[in-house]
Design a protein around this motif. Structure first.
Motif, PDB file in Angstrom:
ATOM      1  N   ASP A 124      36.134  56.080  39.601  1.00  0.00           N
ATOM      2  CA  ASP A 124      35.015  54.488  39.531  1.00  0.00           C
ATOM      3  C   ASP A 124      35.642  52.855  38.954  1.00  0.00           C
ATOM      4  O   ASP A 124      36.269  52.437  37.773  1.00  0.00           O
ATOM      5  N   HIS A 137      34.345  56.152  44.373  1.00  0.00           N
ATOM      6  CA  HIS A 137      33.576  56.169  43.474  1.00  0.00           C
ATOM      7  C   HIS A 137      34.267  55.064  43.142  1.00  0.00           C
ATOM      8  O   HIS A 137      35.419  55.113  42.521  1.00  0.00           O
ATOM      9  N   HIS A 173      34.817  50.386  43.132  1.00  0.00           N
ATOM     10  CA  HIS A 173      34.190  48.538  42.631  1.00  0.00           C
ATOM     11  C   HIS A 173      35.989  48.057  42.455  1.00  0.00           C
ATOM     12  O   HIS A 173      36.925  47.721  42.635  1.00  0.00           O
ATOM     13  N   GLU A 191      26.924  52.151  44.154  1.00  0.00           N
ATOM     14  CA  GLU A 191      26.348  52.579  42.816  1.00  0.00           C
ATOM     15  C   GLU A 191      25.596  52.233  42.369  1.00  0.00           C
ATOM     16  O   GLU A 191      24.863  51.688  42.292  1.00  0.00           O
TER      17      GLU A 191
END
Ligand SMILES: [Zn+2]
Ligand SMILES: [Zn+2]
Length: 315
Positions: A189, A29, A31, A79
């Motif tokens: 994340d 996860h 970004h 996601e």
């Protein structure tokens, strides 16, 4: 060379599991600047490569970010970022073949199920993200979902309320107690790779929580198959050296780091059945536990979560 072979042989005599497959560290996860992260995909990949990760899934919001991993295995992901009013409903899709757009629905269960189904349709494996983000949903909703076997139980994101109440770990135990086969995932994340903190924002840094997968090969298919069968653990610190499960017992050893002391808890139906202090622990399965999972806690607040072992009822 010979010395390595002898060492491997001796290791093999002590533990069979360590030679059958290898442990691969990964984050599922992540970004980048392609959504709301603060670094280019190349810089993100470099960070994980330089910090000893074996694989990475970049999961920008509602898109698949692809690039050359430069020697590190990149598994395509996304996601899927759905919502209802004041309720973010997100799931990570691992190993996707095509982009999934959020499917929507009338209730959290409906939205999540539509998205799970769409992820499966696109050849991906769904992981339910951060239930406590905006306190969007809990064990009751999770218990109604089908065709999904993983939920985030540890996260590096500072605003997803993992510890509750209720903690996501306790939701996991509710699901397991009710007979669901669900595995716990640790993720970063990660959004912030820069040195300067964004104004007024809490940082979601890389390297906070991860998984270690026991796969036959360092390849996408082997890693995802191992995850689907629960052959991995989640961690925010402790590393597991050996892990062996037989119908009679669960045994593990922990890699000693710094001056940490370790406790190993064997948990069933949300209760600690046994706690052992030290770098090794063995639990003898009675057969009436339903499930047993091991949790390693170190003396600095970090933990590792092994996946549940479903105890066959002995005659
Ligand atoms: Zn999210
Ligand atoms: Zn995210």
């Amino acid at each position: 060379m010979l010395r390595t072979a002898i060492a491997a042989l001796l290791l093999g005599m002590m533990t069979t599991s360590s030679l059958e497959a290898r442990w691969l560290k990964g984050n599922t996860h992540t970004h980048t600047l392609r959504s709301d992260g603060d670094a280019e995909p190349e810089a993100v990949v470099r960070w994980y490569r330089e910090h000893g990760y074996d694989f990475l899934v970049i999961t920008d919001h509602d898109k698949i970010t692809t690039l050359d991993g430069g020697g590190m295995l990149l598994i395509p992901g996304e996601e899927v970022t759905d919502k209802l009013p004041k309720k973010p409903l997100h799931l990570c899709a691992l190993g996707l073949k095509s982009v999934v757009t959020p499917q929507g629905g009338a209730t959290p269960v409906e939205v999540l199920q539509h998205d799970i189904d769409a992820v499966r349709e696109a050849g991906g494996i769904p992981v339910i993200n951060h239930p406590n983000f905006y306190w969007a949903f809990g064990a009751e909703e999770l218990g109604q979902l089908k065709n999904v076997s993983m939920v985030e139980i540890a996260s590096g994101h500072p605003l997803v309320n993992m510890d509750g109440p209720p903690s996501v770990e306790s939701m996991w135990d509710v699901l397991l107690t009710n007979g669901k086969r669900v595995y716990g995932v640790g993720v970063d994340d990660a959004h912030h790779y820069g040195l300067e903190p964004p104004k007024g924002e809490l940082l979601a840094r890389p390297g906070q929580a991860w998984i270690v997968v026991r796969a036959e090969k360092a390849e996408q298919a082997a890693i995802l198959a191992a995850m689907e069968r629960g052959d991995f653990y989640a961690s925010t610190g402790p590393s597991i050296e050996t892990y062996d499960v037989t119908p009679e017992m669960i045994a593990l050893t922990i890699k000693q780091t710094y001056q940490n002391r370790y406790r190993v808890q064997f948990v069933s139906r949300g209760k600690v059945l046994q706690e052992t202090v030290g770098t090794s622990a063995t639990y003898r399965i009675r057969g009436d536990e339903g499930y047993v999972r091991a949790k390693v806690l170190d003396s600095n607040g970090k933990a590792a979560w092994m996946q549940p072992v479903f105890a066959a009822v002995k005659q």
